[in-house]
Scaffold this active site. Structure first.
Site, PDB file in Angstrom:
ATOM      1  N   ASP A  49      -3.372  57.856  68.384  1.00 41.85           N
ATOM      2  CA  ASP A  49      -2.681  57.169  69.479  1.00 41.85           C
ATOM      3  C   ASP A  49      -3.714  56.866  70.569  1.00 41.85           C
ATOM      4  OD1 ASP A  49      -0.288  56.291  70.815  1.00 41.85           O
ATOM      5  OD2 ASP A  49      -0.100  58.211  71.802  1.00 41.85           O
TER       6      ASP A  49
ATOM      7  N   GLY B 225       1.492  67.683  61.912  1.00 38.66           N
ATOM      8  CA  GLY B 225       1.831  66.291  61.619  1.00 38.66           C
ATOM      9  C   GLY B 225       1.232  65.728  60.339  1.00 38.66           C
TER      10      GLY B 225
ATOM     11  N   GLU C 295      -5.109  62.855  59.210  1.00 39.93           N
ATOM     12  CA  GLU C 295      -4.217  62.918  60.380  1.00 39.93           C
ATOM     13  C   GLU C 295      -2.996  62.034  60.186  1.00 39.93           C
ATOM     14  OE1 GLU C 295      -2.920  64.134  62.811  1.00 39.93           O
ATOM     15  OE2 GLU C 295      -4.148  64.292  64.602  1.00 39.93           O
TER      16      GLU C 295
ATOM     17  N   VAL D  29       7.287  56.813  66.906  1.00 41.98           N
ATOM     18  CA  VAL D  29       7.785  56.872  65.523  1.00 41.98           C
ATOM     19  C   VAL D  29       8.000  58.310  65.055  1.00 41.98           C
ATOM     20  CG1 VAL D  29       6.863  54.621  64.818  1.00 41.98           C
ATOM     21  CG2 VAL D  29       5.393  56.655  64.649  1.00 41.98           C
TER      22      VAL D  29
ATOM     23  N   ASP E  64       6.998  64.178  64.397  1.00 37.74           N
ATOM     24  CA  ASP E  64       8.183  64.874  64.910  1.00 37.74           C
ATOM     25  C   ASP E  64       8.666  64.351  66.251  1.00 37.74           C
ATOM     26  OD1 ASP E  64       5.819  66.046  66.255  1.00 37.74           O
ATOM     27  OD2 ASP E  64       7.317  67.329  67.189  1.00 37.74           O
TER      28      ASP E  64
END
Ligand code: IMP
Ligand code: MG
Length: 187
Positions: free
Chosen positions: A104, A44, A100, A154, A160
């Site tokens: 979350d 990510g 990063e 998102v 992804d």
């Protein structure tokens, strides 16, 4: 191409590039004279890292770490994290900045901070492009934040859905009208 999957654009390409530039400038000032290693968390963080490093004007190294976190369902990571690919660099005594895509629940970052902290870096800080503060379960210190975003799933700019859409040059909100795909989202 992405109209079926993206409900609306949350952070457009110009805003992303502008903010990444500001972050690169801040990092360049803060780490002047230090032994900086940028650590990208695959996959990510890869779009963010490659743009950010080009805005960092001081000498530094980059390195990569791949981890997998076991989910507890569509919208939660368990915090049980496994290292799939470790760093090449020895970070002992060095100034480490983790790069990063998003924080979350905070579980993944909490694990990374513990794991990398145990290797005795001179300093260990976090630069996240996106911060979903409203979803935090484990408190984690964030030193650089690109954008604070609401509690929405998102995609794009590294993030992804089932390994796809990482290439979108903006961050968009997933269109909730596709529950089958949402259910299988890789977190
Ligand atoms: P945490 O451990 O709950 O903080 O989750 C962090 C990881 O979940 C991130 O590195 C992402 O891979 C993934 N993730 C969290 N939110 C999103 C999202 O909105 N879209 C895509 N991936 C996400
Ligand atoms: Mg990630």
């Amino acid at each position: 191409m992405h109209e079926e999957i993206i409900g609306r654009i949350l952070v457009d390409e110009d805003s992303l590039q502008q903010r990444v530039k500001e972050l690169g400038q801040a990092v360049s000032v803060d780490y002047e004279g230090k032994d900086l290693v940028l650590i990208c968390v695959l996959k990510g963080g890869v779009a963010f890292l490659t743009d950010l490093m080009r805005q960092v004007t001081i000498p530094h190294e980059i390195d990569f770490m791949a981890i997998s976190s076991y989910g507890m369902g569509q919208r939660q990571s368990s915090g049980v994290v496994r290292i799939l690919m470790d760093l090449e660099a020895n970070i002992e005594g060095r100034d480490v900045l983790i790069v990063e895509d998003i924080v979350d629940s905070g579980r993944t970052m909490s694990y990374l901070l513990r794991t990398l902290g145990a290797r005795n870096p001179a300093s260990l800080c976090v630069c996240t492009l996106l911060n979903k503060a409203g979803r935090r379960v484990v408190p984690v210190p964030l030193d650089y934040i690109g954008f604070d975003i609401p509690d929405e799933f998102v995609l794009g700019y590294g993030l992804d859905l089932d390994e796809k859409y990482r290439n979108l040059p903006f961050v968009g909100v997933f269109k909730e009208a596709q529950p089958e795909q949402h259910r299988t989202a890789q977190r």
